[in-house]
Write a protein that holds these residues in place. Structure first.
Motif, PDB file in Angstrom:
ATOM      1  N   PRO A 452       0.813  -1.234   0.000  1.00 20.87           N
ATOM      2  CA  PRO A 452       0.000   0.000   0.000  1.00 20.87           C
ATOM      3  C   PRO A 452       0.837   1.270   0.000  1.00 20.87           C
ATOM      4  N   ALA A 453       1.874   1.317   0.834  1.00 23.75           N
ATOM      5  CA  ALA A 453       2.694   2.527   0.888  1.00 23.75           C
ATOM      6  C   ALA A 453       3.404   2.758  -0.449  1.00 23.75           C
ATOM      7  N   GLY A 454       3.885   1.673  -1.060  1.00 26.43           N
ATOM      8  CA  GLY A 454       4.570   1.802  -2.336  1.00 26.43           C
ATOM      9  C   GLY A 454       3.653   2.314  -3.430  1.00 26.43           C
ATOM     10  N   LEU A 455       2.417   1.768  -3.486  1.00 26.35           N
ATOM     11  CA  LEU A 455       1.487   2.209  -4.521  1.00 26.35           C
ATOM     12  C   LEU A 455       1.063   3.654  -4.291  1.00 26.35           C
ATOM     13  N   LYS A 456       0.808   4.032  -3.025  1.00 26.83           N
ATOM     14  CA  LYS A 456       0.414   5.416  -2.735  1.00 26.83           C
ATOM     15  C   LYS A 456       1.518   6.390  -3.170  1.00 26.83           C
ATOM     16  N   ARG A 457       2.748   6.052  -2.855  1.00 27.75           N
ATOM     17  CA  ARG A 457       3.871   6.914  -3.215  1.00 27.75           C
ATOM     18  C   ARG A 457       3.997   7.028  -4.746  1.00 27.75           C
ATOM     19  N   THR A 458       3.825   5.912  -5.435  1.00 28.11           N
ATOM     20  CA  THR A 458       3.933   5.914  -6.896  1.00 28.11           C
ATOM     21  C   THR A 458       2.834   6.764  -7.530  1.00 28.11           C
ATOM     22  N   VAL A 459       1.613   6.592  -7.082  1.00 32.63           N
ATOM     23  CA  VAL A 459       0.497   7.348  -7.654  1.00 32.63           C
ATOM     24  C   VAL A 459       0.660   8.843  -7.392  1.00 32.63           C
ATOM     25  N   GLU A 460       1.088   9.187  -6.173  1.00 32.73           N
ATOM     26  CA  GLU A 460       1.283  10.610  -5.860  1.00 32.73           C
ATOM     27  C   GLU A 460       2.359  11.226  -6.757  1.00 32.73           C
ATOM     28  N   THR A 461       3.454  10.528  -6.939  1.00 39.61           N
ATOM     29  CA  THR A 461       4.530  11.035  -7.800  1.00 39.61           C
ATOM     30  C   THR A 461       4.061  11.158  -9.242  1.00 39.61           C
ATOM     31  N   PHE A 462       3.391  10.104  -9.723  1.00 38.36           N
ATOM     32  CA  PHE A 462       2.884  10.127 -11.098  1.00 38.36           C
ATOM     33  C   PHE A 462       1.907  11.289 -11.289  1.00 38.36           C
ATOM     34  N   ASN A 463       0.974  11.473 -10.348  1.00 39.52           N
ATOM     35  CA  ASN A 463      -0.051  12.514 -10.486  1.00 39.52           C
ATOM     36  C   ASN A 463       0.555  13.920 -10.509  1.00 39.52           C
ATOM     37  N   ARG A 464       1.571  14.123  -9.716  1.00 39.18           N
ATOM     38  CA  ARG A 464       2.177  15.445  -9.626  1.00 39.18           C
ATOM     39  C   ARG A 464       2.678  15.920 -11.003  1.00 39.18           C
ATOM     40  N   HIS A 465       3.278  15.001 -11.748  1.00 34.78           N
ATOM     41  CA  HIS A 465       3.775  15.353 -13.079  1.00 34.78           C
ATOM     42  C   HIS A 465       2.688  15.230 -14.146  1.00 34.78           C
ATOM     43  N   ALA A 466       1.767  14.254 -13.957  1.00 32.30           N
ATOM     44  CA  ALA A 466       0.728  14.009 -14.961  1.00 32.30           C
ATOM     45  C   ALA A 466      -0.190  15.207 -15.118  1.00 32.30           C
ATOM     46  N   ALA A 467      -0.374  15.968 -14.049  1.00 33.17           N
ATOM     47  CA  ALA A 467      -1.218  17.160 -14.138  1.00 33.17           C
ATOM     48  C   ALA A 467      -0.685  18.143 -15.175  1.00 33.17           C
ATOM     49  N   GLU A 468       0.614  18.067 -15.455  1.00 35.94           N
ATOM     50  CA  GLU A 468       1.240  18.932 -16.462  1.00 35.94           C
ATOM     51  C   GLU A 468       1.480  18.184 -17.777  1.00 35.94           C
ATOM     52  N   GLY A 469       1.002  16.929 -17.854  1.00 37.93           N
ATOM     53  CA  GLY A 469       1.197  16.144 -19.067  1.00 37.93           C
ATOM     54  C   GLY A 469       2.599  15.609 -19.240  1.00 37.93           C
ATOM     55  N   ARG A 470       3.312  15.418 -18.114  1.00 32.77           N
ATOM     56  CA  ARG A 470       4.701  14.960 -18.197  1.00 32.77           C
ATOM     57  C   ARG A 470       4.876  13.627 -17.488  1.00 32.77           C
ATOM     58  N   ASP A 471       5.881  12.896 -17.915  1.00 32.84           N
ATOM     59  CA  ASP A 471       6.272  11.639 -17.267  1.00 32.84           C
ATOM     60  C   ASP A 471       7.796  11.573 -17.258  1.00 32.84           C
ATOM     61  N   PRO A 472       8.433  12.253 -16.300  1.00 33.72           N
ATOM     62  CA  PRO A 472       9.903  12.290 -16.307  1.00 33.72           C
ATOM     63  C   PRO A 472      10.544  10.927 -16.076  1.00 33.72           C
ATOM     64  N   GLU A 473       9.794   9.954 -15.540  1.00 33.15           N
ATOM     65  CA  GLU A 473      10.391   8.648 -15.258  1.00 33.15           C
ATOM     66  C   GLU A 473      10.482   7.786 -16.518  1.00 33.15           C
ATOM     67  N   PHE A 474       9.398   7.714 -17.307  1.00 32.17           N
ATOM     68  CA  PHE A 474       9.397   6.827 -18.481  1.00 32.17           C
ATOM     69  C   PHE A 474       9.043   7.546 -19.785  1.00 32.17           C
ATOM     70  N   HIS A 475       8.773   8.835 -19.721  1.00 33.29           N
ATOM     71  CA  HIS A 475       8.641   9.669 -20.923  1.00 33.29           C
ATOM     72  C   HIS A 475       7.502   9.221 -21.836  1.00 33.29           C
ATOM     73  N   ARG A 476       6.365   8.919 -21.245  1.00 34.30           N
ATOM     74  CA  ARG A 476       5.197   8.549 -22.055  1.00 34.30           C
ATOM     75  C   ARG A 476       4.777   9.708 -22.944  1.00 34.30           C
ATOM     76  N   GLY A 477       4.341   9.347 -24.137  1.00 37.31           N
ATOM     77  CA  GLY A 477       3.823  10.340 -25.059  1.00 37.31           C
ATOM     78  C   GLY A 477       4.872  11.095 -25.833  1.00 37.31           C
ATOM     79  N   THR A 478       6.080  10.563 -25.906  1.00 40.11           N
ATOM     80  CA  THR A 478       7.161  11.298 -26.585  1.00 40.11           C
ATOM     81  C   THR A 478       7.540  10.699 -27.939  1.00 40.11           C
ATOM     82  N   THR A 479       6.949   9.566 -28.332  1.00 39.98           N
ATOM     83  CA  THR A 479       7.221   8.992 -29.649  1.00 39.98           C
ATOM     84  C   THR A 479       5.916   8.904 -30.436  1.00 39.98           C
TER      85      THR A 479
END
Length: 593
Positions: A452-479
């Motif tokens: 649970p702690a791992g998933l919560k941390r992952t979702v929070e990190t993902f959401n913080r960047h996703a709100a701006e349309g970015r994915d600095p970890e895996f760069h989704r949407g760049t090809t």
């Protein structure tokens, strides 16, 4: 089995023929086998197709129906032809030291010719994939479109009685048994509740489908690989090919080194088929052969089961037959299987379906995580890479498993695996355990067995960047491929959205495949090779029985069906050429005597 002859005409006590004759025996009825059969029949040969299952089509009937063919006639006619060196550059970067110049050159020359043959001489038709990119858009030589074609939709009524012998699509990938094509067709279904034009389109499709169910008990609007196989079956029947289903190949018949036929097992007993010109092995590879999966897939050896979406009758028969005649199966592939993420679907009859996750992973608002709750890949990237990277991210002492996690907005807009988008209800998927639901991210994690702690941390990190349309970890949407998999109506990035709309949902995803890459080694004309690299006379291979020319890599969609049909076509040409050469040799020998 060695035999001194292969005479025809002998009958068993019940009056059924125990022997049969033909010029060419094709074992398997996917795109590779049927292409060989149709081409051989067109060239004047008498052909029998023997299919182990009760229906025709194999894995090809489950597929998207795409073929990767640079410089296809459709592209050239549209002014989108290209320098042949450009796709070679792309393949060299992807295949690395497994790039086989002779095989690749031969394929790139023959594939457009194969397409022209089928569209000129048969019922097979294709539509161009003008906007379908290669998988790895950041690699030199990658294209943003025009290297693919897809089987044109087909009216199943044109098959006549053969429609009852056509393998239907995987039921969970359909809507009430109706196949949905990629591209415009799928987009209409996904936007039907938001667009009046899409709603009208879907309504027309559904009304036709309901009529088909009432009149024919199945959909007649055939698309994807189902349309391809239907067109090949129609063409085979038109050219006089004999089609046997429920007929498994038990052993090959040989005279010395030459393969002269096979013993086939039917419901009425064994049938010996004498094949005057040759036998084509096209039985679908080994996706359900436990022994070979254990030998060639490291995660299976480590204890994680493999769940292929291919038909269960594809159990390695062709490979074993080739080995019995001196052929060899490659062990040099980068990956022995065409990996795909698969979820296990409980069915009302107690069986388990295998749903290949090829589409929704690229839409905005979903992530994939391990049991630790960590992301491990660009979720919308190539399906082969998803499993390859999942295996790499999993500690050796743990089972290889992942979850696709989304929120309610995503689930109702795009669906998740077998769960269809709104307005289709999804309660039964919660009740049978296929779909997990949680009031919070942590609640969902506990229900799934994720940290649970791992998933919560992952979702929070993902959401913080996703709100701006970015994915600095895996760069989704760049090809181009990633963006093509996304939702063009979603901005600023068609592939990324926050996961915030409770409740939250997940589906468990395990290692699977669409088929296998490792297969029988052949030359560039589909002749089976022995341990010394010499052709085994009278024996040919195509489809997933043939070793993949892509070296165990997955550079683009259609790299299975493109070679399958091309080498089926080339096998037919080789059979004719080899027969002519043998007749000339026999004539010279007779004259010398």
């Amino acid at each position: 089995m060695d035999t001194a002859g292969c005479a025809a005409g002998e009958e068993d006590r019940g009056g059924s023929p125990r022997r049969a004759e033909c010029d060419v025996l094709v074992i398997g009825s996917g795109a590779g086998g049927l292409s060989a059969a149709v081409a051989a029949a067109h060239l004047g040969l008498e052909v029998i197709v023997a299919e182990k299952a009760g229906t025709f089509g194999g894995t090809s009937a489950f597929s998207g129906g795409w073929l990767w063919i640079p410089n296809a006639p459709h592209a050239v006619a549209a002014g989108r032809g290209e320098d042949p060196e450009t796709p070679k550059t792309y393949l060299r970067h992807i295949l690395g030291n497994r790039y086989d110049e002779a095989m690749i050159d031969g394929y790139l020359r023959a594939a457009p010719r194969m397409l022209a043959f089928f569209e000129t001489n048969t019922q097979v038709r294709f539509n161009p994939g003008s906007g379908v990119p290669d998988f790895h858009g950041d690699v030199p030589g990658a294209a943003q479109g025009w290297r693919s074609v897809v089987a044109a939709p087909y009216d199943g009524r044109q098959l006549g009685s053969l429609i009852d012998r056509l393998r239907p699509p995987i039921p969970e990938t359909t809507f009430l048994g109706m196949g949905i094509a990629s591209g415009v067709d799928m987009r209409m279904f996904l936007t039907a509740m938001r667009s009046p034009a899409a709603f009208a389109y879907v309504s027309r499709r559904l009304l036709k489908h309901l009529r088909d169910l009432a009149l024919h008990r199945r959909s007649m609007q055939l698309v994807n690989g189902n349309a391809l196989i239907a067109r090949l079956l129609r063409s085979a029947a038109d050219k006089g090919v004999t089609l046997w289903s429920g007929t498994a190949a038990r052993e090959l018949i040989r005279q010395g080194r030459r393969v002269t036929g096979a013993v086939l097992a039917t419901g009425g007993g064994d049938v010996t088929v004498c094949a005057r010109r040759g036998v084509v092995l096209a039985a679908g590879g080994f996706p359900h052969d436990p022994g070979r999966l254990h030998d060639l897939l490291p995660h299976v050896r480590a204890g994680t089961p493999h769940h292929s979406a291919a038909p269960e009758t594809n159990s390695g028969d062709g490979l074993r037959l080739a080995e019995s005649a001196g052929g060899r199966v490659s062990e040099r592939m980068a990956h022995a299987a065409a990996y795909a993420p698969v979820s296990l679907v409980p069915r009302p009859d107690g069986s388990t379906g295998r749903f290949p996750h090829l589409v929704e992973r690229g839409k905005p608002g979903i992530i994939a995580v391990t049991a630790e709750g960590r992301r491990f890949t660009d979720e919308g990237g190539p399906y082969h890479d998803y499993i390859r990277e999942l295996i790499a991210a999993t500690p050796p002492d743990r089972p290889v498993v992942s979850w696709l996690v989304c929120d309610r907005r995503f689930l109702r807009r795009y669906g998740l695996g077998a769960v269809k988008p709104a307005p289709v209800p999804f309660g039964r998927w919660l009740r049978n355990g296929y779909l997990s639901e949680g009031a919070s991210v942590e609640d969902l994690a506990r229900r799934c067995g994720i940290d649970p702690a791992g998933l919560k941390r992952t979702v929070e990190t993902f959401n913080r960047h996703a709100a701006e349309g970015r994915d600095p970890e895996f760069h989704r949407g760049t090809t181009p491929y990633q963006r093509a998999q996304g939702d063009p109506d979603h901005t600023p990035n068609p592939c990324i959205a926050p996961i915030v709309d409770a409740p939250f949902y997940a589906v468990r995803v395990v290692p699977g495949s669409l088929g296998t890459f490792a297969g029988i080694e052949t030359d560039a004309q589909a002749r089976v090779l022995d341990a010394s690299g010499q052709p085994v006379p009278g024996l040919y291979a195509a489809g997933n029985d043939m070793n993949s020319i892509m070296g165990g890599q997955y550079p683009s969609g259609g790299i299975t069906l493109g070679p399958a049909m091309t080498y089926g076509f080339l096998a037919a040409e080789a059979i004719v050429a080899d027969g002519a050469a043998q007749e000339e040799h026999d004539g010279r020998t007779q004259n010398a005597i």
